[in-house]
Design an enzyme around this catalytic site. Structure first.
Site, PDB file in Angstrom:
ATOM      1  N   THR A 180     -35.448   4.958  41.266  1.00 48.86           N
ATOM      2  CA  THR A 180     -36.366   5.038  40.140  1.00 48.86           C
ATOM      3  C   THR A 180     -35.575   5.209  38.855  1.00 48.86           C
ATOM      4  O   THR A 180     -34.798   6.148  38.719  1.00 48.86           O
ATOM      5  CB  THR A 180     -37.335   6.220  40.324  1.00 48.86           C
ATOM      6  OG1 THR A 180     -38.106   5.998  41.511  1.00 48.86           O
ATOM      7  CG2 THR A 180     -38.272   6.346  39.141  1.00 48.86           C
ATOM      8  N   ALA A 200     -38.652   2.003  43.488  1.00 45.77           N
ATOM      9  CA  ALA A 200     -39.958   2.204  44.097  1.00 45.77           C
ATOM     10  C   ALA A 200     -41.044   1.733  43.134  1.00 45.77           C
ATOM     11  O   ALA A 200     -41.024   2.052  41.942  1.00 45.77           O
ATOM     12  CB  ALA A 200     -40.154   3.686  44.431  1.00 45.77           C
ATOM     13  N   PRO A 258     -32.711   1.343  46.385  1.00 47.95           N
ATOM     14  CA  PRO A 258     -33.828   1.525  45.454  1.00 47.95           C
ATOM     15  C   PRO A 258     -33.686   2.847  44.711  1.00 47.95           C
ATOM     16  O   PRO A 258     -33.476   3.893  45.321  1.00 47.95           O
ATOM     17  CB  PRO A 258     -35.055   1.528  46.373  1.00 47.95           C
ATOM     18  CG  PRO A 258     -34.527   1.935  47.716  1.00 47.95           C
ATOM     19  CD  PRO A 258     -33.134   1.399  47.792  1.00 47.95           C
ATOM     20  N   GLY A 277     -26.414   3.964  45.748  1.00 43.61           N
ATOM     21  CA  GLY A 277     -27.298   4.239  44.631  1.00 43.61           C
ATOM     22  C   GLY A 277     -26.540   4.668  43.396  1.00 43.61           C
ATOM     23  O   GLY A 277     -26.357   3.908  42.451  1.00 43.61           O
ATOM     24  N   ARG A 278     -26.069   5.910  43.391  1.00 42.02           N
ATOM     25  CA  ARG A 278     -25.447   6.466  42.188  1.00 42.02           C
ATOM     26  C   ARG A 278     -24.236   5.662  41.735  1.00 42.02           C
ATOM     27  O   ARG A 278     -24.017   5.487  40.533  1.00 42.02           O
ATOM     28  CB  ARG A 278     -25.064   7.926  42.444  1.00 42.02           C
ATOM     29  CG  ARG A 278     -26.277   8.812  42.725  1.00 42.02           C
ATOM     30  CD  ARG A 278     -25.893  10.225  43.092  1.00 42.02           C
ATOM     31  NE  ARG A 278     -27.044  10.947  43.624  1.00 42.02           N
ATOM     32  CZ  ARG A 278     -27.022  12.205  44.036  1.00 42.02           C
ATOM     33  NH1 ARG A 278     -25.894  12.890  43.986  1.00 42.02           N
ATOM     34  NH2 ARG A 278     -28.110  12.779  44.503  1.00 42.02           N
ATOM     35  N   TYR A 281     -42.980  11.025  50.380  1.00 40.20           N
ATOM     36  CA  TYR A 281     -44.099  10.273  49.818  1.00 40.20           C
ATOM     37  C   TYR A 281     -45.145  10.036  50.908  1.00 40.20           C
ATOM     38  O   TYR A 281     -45.040  10.580  52.009  1.00 40.20           O
ATOM     39  CB  TYR A 281     -43.585   8.994  49.163  1.00 40.20           C
ATOM     40  CG  TYR A 281     -42.646   9.281  48.007  1.00 40.20           C
ATOM     41  CD1 TYR A 281     -43.059  10.077  46.928  1.00 40.20           C
ATOM     42  CD2 TYR A 281     -41.338   8.812  47.997  1.00 40.20           C
ATOM     43  CE1 TYR A 281     -42.194  10.373  45.871  1.00 40.20           C
ATOM     44  CE2 TYR A 281     -40.471   9.109  46.950  1.00 40.20           C
ATOM     45  CZ  TYR A 281     -40.907   9.884  45.895  1.00 40.20           C
ATOM     46  OH  TYR A 281     -40.044  10.189  44.863  1.00 40.20           O
ATOM     47  N   GLY A 341     -24.991   9.221  49.564  1.00 47.70           N
ATOM     48  CA  GLY A 341     -23.677   9.828  49.456  1.00 47.70           C
ATOM     49  C   GLY A 341     -22.519   8.992  49.955  1.00 47.70           C
ATOM     50  O   GLY A 341     -21.407   9.516  50.120  1.00 47.70           O
TER      51      GLY A 341
END
Length: 409
Positions: A28, A60, A26, A324-325, A185, A303
């Site tokens: 944003t 998210a 996930p 992710g990245r 969060y 990572g």
């Protein structure tokens, strides 16, 4: 597990079979239309491009006005939101993919400008973030605000917001949901002593600080939109994002993992890496620490590259690996890993969540073109004609003809 274990299927719970163990983490991306919280056609394309992942987890997604706090991010609080998300789930399913929605409440990381009904922010306790800055609804940098500590009746209302959002997620066609309990969060704010100094049943002991998350899971399961094996939880024991990190995290998070085992969840998503920073308040909590505490599937994130992900799967410390990245700039990450194709360059930071860029840095990253790459390699192999005179001309012409044949296939 062998080095190709990333590409083997895995079944979550009774019947949710994933085609591989690679997960779109996930992230944003803030690509709703300006000023909107509705998923749009560009987001349909983005998630569909990445549907070859074993599991797609959405960015998210705020569960209520009070939970919201990121300009141009999506929500899941109305039937209209569910209808808009249905276009995403239908498209992912048409590609053979599986998709969970991540349920989000920012708590103190939000800003009052996003909450016209109350004009404030909330948290476990009235403790302000002391570093960095907040973003208001105009996406301007502003000072962090001191949140209002939720009362016990307000906590009960917030739990029901998670329930409602889960029910809407089911209506939207999602295969399950992930409760975002990481990155400072709201759930994380209840778990950690850095942000929770309550003296009631939601503060003090680990049992009490875990109570909010426990009640969220219990209420979601009691409502029945999804069974336990279609619900995941995300935790970040090591990160300092959101001004987080507590001295007992190395004890707290394995405790939470052990408690969550009793539900029979789809997975526990552990951000065990330190790519978001390490708080240095206690010893590092590893994926293996959480695996030993949690009786179920562990997903790891932060990572990872292909080699480290394979190593973690091989060690038995994880069952699923989230990226992710790498997925930002490589929509076909599964295929690139599986065929040892080169990766696209990393996406620049401004591409991550700059709404004004639109499709740029979002849906315009190229898929690997095997035919083009093969033709390029043949051209690269062709010797300069000057080296061999007429023989070189014949050889180079043959190579060019061969490359055109490849391109035509």
């Amino acid at each position: 597990m062998s080095d190709d274990s990333m590409f083997t299927p895995i079944t979550l719970g009774k019947d949710l079979e994933l085609q591989n163990r690679i997960v779109l983490a996930p992230m944003t991306r803030a690509r709703c239309d300006t000023g909107s919280t509705m998923p749009n056609d560009m987001m349909v394309e983005y998630y569909t491009q990445r549907a070859s992942a074993g599991l797609v987890i959405t960015e998210a997604t705020a569960i209520s006005e009070e939970a919201f706090g990121w300009a141009n991010a999506p929500m899941i609080s109305t039937p209209e939101h569910a209808a808009a998300w249905k276009k995403v789930t239908d498209a992912v399913h048409a590609k053979g993919g599986k998709i969970f929605l991540q349920l989000w409440h920012l708590g103190r990381q939000s800003h009052s400008s996003f909450h016209p009904s109350t004009n404030d922010t909330v948290s476990a306790s009235a403790i302000k973030i002391t570093s960095g800055h907040a973003k208001n609804s105009k996406n301007e940098n502003v000072e962090h605000e001191t949140p209002r500590a939720l009362t016990i009746p307000q906590i009960a209302t917030t739990v029901q917001d998670y329930v409602k959002a889960t029910r809407l997620s089911k209506e939207a066609g999602f295969d399950g949901v992930e409760v975002h309990g990481a990155n400072g969060y709201l759930v994380d704010q209840f778990l950690q002593t850095r942000t929770n100094v309550r003296t009631d049943k939601y503060g003090g002991s680990m049992e009490n600080r875990y109570r909010f998350l426990k009640e969220i899971i219990e209420a979601i399961l009691a409502d029945g939109a999804f069974p336990a094996d279609r619900v995941g939880v995300r935790l970040s024991p090591n990160g300092n994002f959101g001004d987080m990190g507590s001295e007992d995290n190395d004890v707290l998070f394995p405790y939470v993992a052990k408690q969550l085992s009793s539900f029979g969840l789809a997975y526990l998503h552990v951000m065990d890496g330190t790519g978001f920073g390490f708080h240095n308040k206690c010893q590092l909590v590893t994926a293996m620490d959480m695996k030993q505490a949690f009786q179920g599937n562990i997903m790891t994130n932060i990572g990872l590259d292909k080699a480290s992900a394979q190593g973690m799967l091989r060690s038995g410390s994880t069952d699923l690996v989230a990226f992710g990245r790498l997925y930002i700039s490589n929509p076909d990450l599964v295929e690139r890993f599986q065929n040892n194709w080169p990766l696209n360059p990393d996406a620049p930071y401004e591409h991550w969540w700059t709404n004004s860029l639109g499709a740029t840095g979002y849906t315009d990253y190229p898929f690997y073109d095997e035919k083009k790459a093969a033709a390029s390699s043949i051209f690269a192999m062709a010797p300069p004609m000057a080296w061999y005179g007429m023989a070189g001309l014949v050889l180079s012409t043959a190579m060019i003809a061969g490359s055109r044949a490849i391109m035509a296939k």
